[in-house]
Design an enzyme around this catalytic site. Structure first.
Site, PDB file in Angstrom:
ATOM      1  N   LYS A  82       0.833  -1.208   0.000  1.00 53.23           N
ATOM      2  CA  LYS A  82       0.000   0.000   0.000  1.00 53.23           C
ATOM      3  C   LYS A  82       0.870   1.263   0.000  1.00 53.23           C
ATOM      4  O   LYS A  82       0.585   2.233  -0.701  1.00 53.23           O
ATOM      5  CB  LYS A  82      -0.943  -0.012   1.209  1.00 53.23           C
ATOM      6  CG  LYS A  82      -2.070  -1.023   1.050  1.00 53.23           C
ATOM      7  CD  LYS A  82      -2.812  -1.318   2.352  1.00 53.23           C
ATOM      8  CE  LYS A  82      -3.854  -2.408   2.134  1.00 53.23           C
ATOM      9  NZ  LYS A  82      -4.502  -2.848   3.371  1.00 53.23           N
ATOM     10  N   GLN A 102      -4.578  -1.399   9.598  1.00 45.26           N
ATOM     11  CA  GLN A 102      -4.454  -2.738   9.010  1.00 45.26           C
ATOM     12  C   GLN A 102      -5.021  -3.790   9.970  1.00 45.26           C
ATOM     13  O   GLN A 102      -4.629  -3.864  11.122  1.00 45.26           O
ATOM     14  CB  GLN A 102      -2.983  -3.032   8.693  1.00 45.26           C
ATOM     15  CG  GLN A 102      -2.751  -4.357   7.985  1.00 45.26           C
ATOM     16  CD  GLN A 102      -3.384  -4.441   6.609  1.00 45.26           C
ATOM     17  OE1 GLN A 102      -3.327  -3.511   5.820  1.00 45.26           O
ATOM     18  NE2 GLN A 102      -4.026  -5.561   6.309  1.00 45.26           N
ATOM     19  N   ASP A 132     -11.169   3.013   4.240  1.00 42.44           N
ATOM     20  CA  ASP A 132     -11.483   1.591   4.153  1.00 42.44           C
ATOM     21  C   ASP A 132     -12.990   1.361   4.033  1.00 42.44           C
ATOM     22  O   ASP A 132     -13.438   0.283   3.666  1.00 42.44           O
ATOM     23  CB  ASP A 132     -10.952   0.850   5.393  1.00 42.44           C
ATOM     24  CG  ASP A 132      -9.780  -0.068   5.053  1.00 42.44           C
ATOM     25  OD1 ASP A 132      -9.606  -0.364   3.855  1.00 42.44           O
ATOM     26  OD2 ASP A 132      -9.056  -0.478   5.968  1.00 42.44           O
TER      27      ASP A 132
END
Length: 299
Positions: A60, A104, A127
């Site tokens: 990422k 994460q 997200d």
């Protein structure tokens, strides 16, 4: 005329489509930088040292660099307290150079995931997992600020491959908060007739065989056989399962939730694993970060 056994599904090249999207994003980031002297910022928070999480995070961060998005790296030790992690999230919420915050998952057992995700500012929830964003996604006529990356990537793969969703029968295999549930809501918003198959469904095979569009996100290696697929169906395989393969240097290979070789003989089009949905997830994260930044910078 070719016999049915000669049929070969069109391969949906997620890697190539994702690269096209990344190029589009890079051009927009460049425009923001030239016009406003500002670039989008993404904070990636990782707790502990799980190997898979670390590789996702480095992917990422690398992708950010490639399109000109500024990356804020927050690496916290495994034993960090929930309160400290929440404090870090609040700090990032208050930082005007950060337009997206990604924590994460999974988090260590002693931290309550929901408590942390709920603290992310809804304007920075790239997200798309904030309960308010998911709630809006579930309601007719409401638009969430961000859509979850993997489901958004699945829909983008279908639309960029010219596959019509409206009026079609779509079957989603799996009902996780991260993929199955939100992708079914997105398909519903796009006017598909949606069925969700899960671990308690009776005779999943007969349900899947009806589908014009299959989104496989069950986390079961090669569960969906060629015989389960309606001829000509579009198959999006979200599964990433490691299976033993002594011929590989690593000792394993990655396969999807669909038996790829069998499916290729029946489906109209299909995403490979790897190289299908995976690259799209990262591209959508970058797109969400860009969208969040544009709301602030162009305001």
């Amino acid at each position: 005329m070719a016999s049915p056994s000669d049929h070969k599904a069109t391969i949906i090249d997620g890697k190539a489509i994702a690269q096209t999207i990344r190029n589009e994003i890079a051009a927009e980031v460049c425009h923001l930088s030239q016009k406003y002297g500002k670039v989008p910022g993404l904070a990636v928070v990782i707790v502990g040292c799980r190997k898979d999480s670390q590789s996702y995070v480095s992917m990422k961060r690398k992708a950010c660099a490639e399109v000109g998005i500024r990356s804020f790296d927050i690496d916290l030790p495994e034993q960090v307290s929930e309160a400290e992690l929440v404090g870090k999230v609040h700090e990032l919420n208050a930082n005007p150079d950060v337009h997206g915050i990604l924590v994460q998952l999974p988090l260590p057992k002693h931290i309550n995931e929901e408590n942390v995700l709920t603290e992310i500012s809804i304007e920075k929830d790239v997200d798309g997992f904030h309960p308010l964003n998911i709630g809006k996604l579930a309601m007719k006529g409401r638009e969430p600020l961000f859509l979850p990356c993997t489901p958004k990537g699945c829909i983008e793969l279908l639309s960029r491959s010219g596959i019509q969703i409206k009026g079609k029968k779509a079957v989603v295999v799996g009902r996780s908060n991260i993929v199955g549930l939100p992708v079914s809501l997105l398909l519903l918003k796009a006017d598909a007739t949606v069925t969700i198959v899960h671990s308690h469904s009776h005779d999943p095979e007969s349900v899947i065989r009806e589908a014009d569009i299959i989104i496989a996100a069950a986390g079961q290696a090669m569960m969906i056989k060629g015989s389960w697929i309606k001829p000509g169906a579009a198959v999006i395989d979200v599964g990433t399962n490691a299976i033993d393969d002594p011929s590989k240097k690593s000792g394993y290979r990655l396969v999807g939730d669909v038996h790829f070789q069998e499916a290729c003989k029946v489906a109209g089009c299909i995403t490979p694993v790897p190289g299908g949905v995976g690259p799209m997830t990262v591209a959508m994260l970058l797109k969400n970060t860009l969208e969040g930044a544009k709301r602030v910078i162009e305001h």
